[in-house]
Motif scaffolding. Structure first.
Motif, PDB file in Angstrom:
ATOM      1  N   PHE A 140      23.559  46.346  47.565  1.00 20.81           N
ATOM      2  CA  PHE A 140      24.129  45.206  47.700  1.00 20.81           C
ATOM      3  C   PHE A 140      24.781  44.750  46.227  1.00 20.81           C
ATOM      4  N   THR A 141      25.730  43.962  46.257  1.00 23.32           N
ATOM      5  CA  THR A 141      26.520  43.697  44.797  1.00 23.32           C
ATOM      6  C   THR A 141      26.975  42.137  44.850  1.00 23.32           C
ATOM      7  N   ASP A 142      27.394  41.842  43.631  1.00 22.88           N
ATOM      8  CA  ASP A 142      27.950  40.487  43.715  1.00 22.88           C
ATOM      9  C   ASP A 142      29.129  40.234  44.570  1.00 22.88           C
ATOM     10  N   HIS A 143      29.157  39.041  45.243  1.00 21.05           N
ATOM     11  CA  HIS A 143      30.106  38.766  45.874  1.00 21.05           C
ATOM     12  C   HIS A 143      31.532  39.043  45.495  1.00 21.05           C
ATOM     13  N   HIS A 144      31.654  38.672  44.155  1.00 22.22           N
ATOM     14  CA  HIS A 144      33.066  39.039  43.590  1.00 22.22           C
ATOM     15  C   HIS A 144      32.722  39.427  42.131  1.00 22.22           C
ATOM     16  N   SER A 145      33.248  40.315  41.515  1.00 21.72           N
ATOM     17  CA  SER A 145      33.387  40.944  40.304  1.00 21.72           C
ATOM     18  C   SER A 145      34.901  40.754  39.695  1.00 21.72           C
ATOM     19  N   PHE A 146      35.549  40.465  40.468  1.00 20.70           N
ATOM     20  CA  PHE A 146      37.069  40.275  40.058  1.00 20.70           C
ATOM     21  C   PHE A 146      37.758  39.714  41.400  1.00 20.70           C
ATOM     22  N   PHE A 147      38.885  38.627  40.837  1.00 30.00           N
ATOM     23  CA  PHE A 147      39.700  37.785  41.922  1.00 30.00           C
ATOM     24  C   PHE A 147      40.919  37.934  41.375  1.00 30.00           C
ATOM     25  N   ILE A 148      42.040  37.816  42.291  1.00 29.36           N
ATOM     26  CA  ILE A 148      43.314  37.606  42.150  1.00 29.36           C
ATOM     27  C   ILE A 148      43.673  36.311  42.632  1.00 29.36           C
ATOM     28  N   SER A 149      44.713  35.422  42.170  1.00 31.42           N
ATOM     29  CA  SER A 149      45.235  34.255  42.436  1.00 31.42           C
ATOM     30  C   SER A 149      46.621  34.426  42.307  1.00 31.42           C
ATOM     31  N   ALA A 150      47.564  33.769  43.221  1.00 27.01           N
ATOM     32  CA  ALA A 150      48.819  33.698  43.124  1.00 27.01           C
ATOM     33  C   ALA A 150      49.069  32.257  42.162  1.00 27.01           C
ATOM     34  N   SER A 151      49.914  32.287  41.027  1.00 26.50           N
ATOM     35  CA  SER A 151      50.057  31.239  40.140  1.00 26.50           C
ATOM     36  C   SER A 151      50.803  29.979  41.007  1.00 26.50           C
ATOM     37  N   PRO A 152      50.260  28.752  40.683  1.00 25.22           N
ATOM     38  CA  PRO A 152      50.938  27.724  41.029  1.00 25.22           C
ATOM     39  C   PRO A 152      52.427  27.512  40.764  1.00 25.22           C
ATOM     40  N   ILE A 153      53.226  26.719  41.456  1.00 27.09           N
ATOM     41  CA  ILE A 153      54.548  27.082  40.917  1.00 27.09           C
ATOM     42  C   ILE A 153      54.754  26.357  39.684  1.00 27.09           C
TER      43      ILE A 153
END
Length: 325
Positions: free
Chosen positions: A213-226
């Motif tokens: 088991f490991t953390d739900h997320h260690s990294f995320f990526i998101s699209a920039s708002p306009i």
């Protein structure tokens, strides 16, 4: 786990450049980070956990703030060799970050630096810094008998860096995510999609360690708002020992005059209790506790980008959080 990818072991630190280090140093102390050393325009910070460095603050060479990137530990020297063979990667070299060892530096498709470390000397948790667990009485069980809850006011007790995330242009979202997934042992846990286009606009990734088991997320990526430009950091998130410490830290930061970005609240994806703050340079740093952990049996889920996906309770999300500062 896939053999042609670079296996990650844990997230170590994030690295920021600031126009003025002195007030940033004050913020870090109020945030609960512990200074390790300072030299040549670099300040290294740790938490009470095993990682010898969880945050690097560097003097910027101009009047602007910059996000340099992040450091990750890999379990084998062969992972460094594999990394050094990638296009644009540095050769294997000795690390000057607390903990030592060797590292390879790789830019992602948008220029964000990934440093892969091997041979890091982890520290023990000092007895004087080890937080005592909070004993809670519930309606069903009341284990705290004849004892009282007494807490010291002050900064939160930061354990480790839990995750960080970047913003990229929507046109670059898919290729950037694919690069991270194919280069490193990162697996999507949850994705958020635009309800009009159906396209994913945010993905949370955990380290693939198979059954472990490991953390739900260690990294995320998101699209920039306009209208908010290209690639940049959204926030770095630091785990604290418990919600009491987190709440005490919230009011300590408020008392010291720092600006809250969003919180305290409870996320839906990841489940963690969150509290986001602006540092002196305007970067967003998060305290969190009580996050989910996952493994290879956790199925990837997709969720609509609606307010109910962001938090189950807490204040209304701020515009600054949505745009990343």
């Amino acid at each position: 786990m896939t053999s042609n990818r670079i296996q990650l072991d844990r997230l170590l630190y994030t690295h920021y450049q600031h126009p003025n280090l002195h007030p940033v140093k004050n913020f870090c102390a109020d945030f609960g980070l512990i200074e390790v050393s300072e030299s040549d325009g670099l300040i290294y910070f740790r938490g009470f956990g095993e990682n010898p460095c969880i945050y690097i603050a560097e003097q910027s060479q101009d009047s602007k703030k910059h996000f340099v990137g992040a450091g990750w530990a890999v379990p084998a020297y062969t992972d460094l060799e594999k990394a050094a063979a990638l296009p644009s990667a540095s050769p294997i070299q000795l690390s000057t970050v607390p903990g030592g060892g060797s590292y390879v530096e790789i830019p992602d498709p948008n220029g964000v630096i990934i440093r892969l470390h091997h041979g890091v000397q982890y520290k023990g948790i000092a007895a004087a810094e080890r937080p005592e667990p909070v004993i809670t009485n519930t309606w069903l069980e009341k284990p705290r008998r004849g004892m009282f809850q007494r807490f010291e006011r002050g900064a939160s007790r930061v354990h480790k860096l839990g995750h960080y995330g970047i913003l990229v242009k929507q046109d670059d979202f898919d290729r950037t995510l694919e690069w991270y997934k194919s280069t490193f042992s990162l697996v999507p846990t949850d994705s958020v999609y635009d309800t009009h286009s159906g396209a994913d606009i945010m993905t949370f990734c955990h380290i693939d360690k198979g059954e472990q088991f490991t953390d739900h997320h260690s990294f995320f990526i998101s699209a920039s708002p306009i209208g908010t430009g290209g690639s940049r950091v959204h926030h770095s998130s630091f785990e604290v020992d418990d919600v009491e410490s987190q709440t005490l830290g919230h009011y300590h930061l408020e008392k010291q005059g720092w600006t809250n970005c969003w919180g305290i609240g409870r996320h839906v994806l990841g489940s963690q209790i969150f509290d986001y703050w602006f540092d002196y340079s305007g970067n967003i740093l998060e305290h969190y506790t009580d996050g989910d952990i996952v493994n290879c049996h956790t199925k990837t889920s997709r969720h609509p980008a609606v307010p109910e996906t962001m938090a189950v309770w807490g204040p209304n999300v701020s515009a600054a959080f949505m745009t990343g500062g």
